[in-house]
Design an enzyme around this catalytic site. Structure first.
Site, PDB file in Angstrom:
ATOM      1  N   CYS A 177       0.834  -1.207   0.000  1.00  0.00           N
ATOM      2  CA  CYS A 177       0.000   0.000   0.000  1.00  0.00           C
ATOM      3  C   CYS A 177       0.863   1.250   0.000  1.00  0.00           C
ATOM      4  O   CYS A 177       1.979   1.245   0.520  1.00  0.00           O
ATOM      5  CB  CYS A 177      -0.879   0.058   1.253  1.00  0.00           C
ATOM      6  N   ASP A 178       0.298   2.314  -0.547  1.00  0.00           N
ATOM      7  CA  ASP A 178       0.922   3.627  -0.410  1.00  0.00           C
ATOM      8  C   ASP A 178      -0.164   4.690  -0.454  1.00  0.00           C
ATOM      9  O   ASP A 178      -1.028   4.664  -1.334  1.00  0.00           O
ATOM     10  CB  ASP A 178       1.941   3.881  -1.521  1.00  0.00           C
TER      11      ASP A 178
END
Length: 196
Positions: free
Chosen positions: A67-68
């Site tokens: 994730c980012d």
């Protein structure tokens, strides 16, 4: 075979527990340099993909989540502030404005993958310098994109939100739950117990 979260974020870990308790945490050290000229809206999915790929190389039999989350105002990506002055600058820019919070999420298992981006619009109240300084004194902004945490004292800055609240915290739980169910079927990976 299991589920790997390639993130050290305690907020993401807590949110993922709403989908399943059946995962382990293995943060990765990946190069997060964006290619020159990459459009802002592609950045979160690109970075999530980089993180998930790096973890998938270590755990090829498992489903890996990368994730980012980024905060974007007028095509400026606001990451984690360098220091108090940078945090003040970000919050001054966000004051009275509507910005985007975009989380890229990548799922990998071996060579199979899927990547998606979730976007939420957040509008701040007009903030005085004193209000910003008071918030900085909490110590909360310094490890968060855009220099605020909506799940903490940062909620006091927010006038309105349009979209997934959990996405602003750092993990679009509802979208991820559905993506995980589909991906689990696609890779014939029956071992992870997901909440129904």
């Amino acid at each position: 075979m299991g589920l790997i979260l390639a993130s050290a974020s305690p907020r993401r870990q807590e949110l993922l527990k709403r989908i399943t308790e059946d995962f382990s945490v293995h943060p990765v050290d990946a190069d997060e340099t964006l290619p020159a000229g990459m459009p802002v809206e592609l950045a979160p999915s690109f970075l999530a993909d980089v993180k998930a790929q790096a973890a998938a190389q270590q755990f090829p039999e498992d489903i890996v989540i990368g994730c980012d989350t980024i905060v974007v105002l007028e095509d400026e990506i606001m990451g984690k502030p360098r220091d108090r002055e940078d945090a003040f600058r970000m919050l001054r820019r966000l004051s009275g404005e509507t910005h985007k919070v975009m989380t890229g999420t990548a799922l990998y298992c071996g060579k199979k993958s899927t990547v998606f981006t979730t976007e939420t619009l957040v509008t701040f109240y007009e903030l005085t310098d004193a209000e910003i300084e008071q918030y900085l004194d909490t110590g909360e902004p310094f490890d968060k994109a855009g220099a605020y945490g909506i799940q903490g004292y940062g909620c006091l800055l927010v006038r309105s939100i349009e979209g997934d609240y959990n996405n602003v915290v750092g993990l679009p739980v509802a979208a991820l739950a559905r993506a995980l169910q589909q991906f689990q079927r696609a890779v014939a990976h029956p071992k992870i117990q997901l909440r129904k």
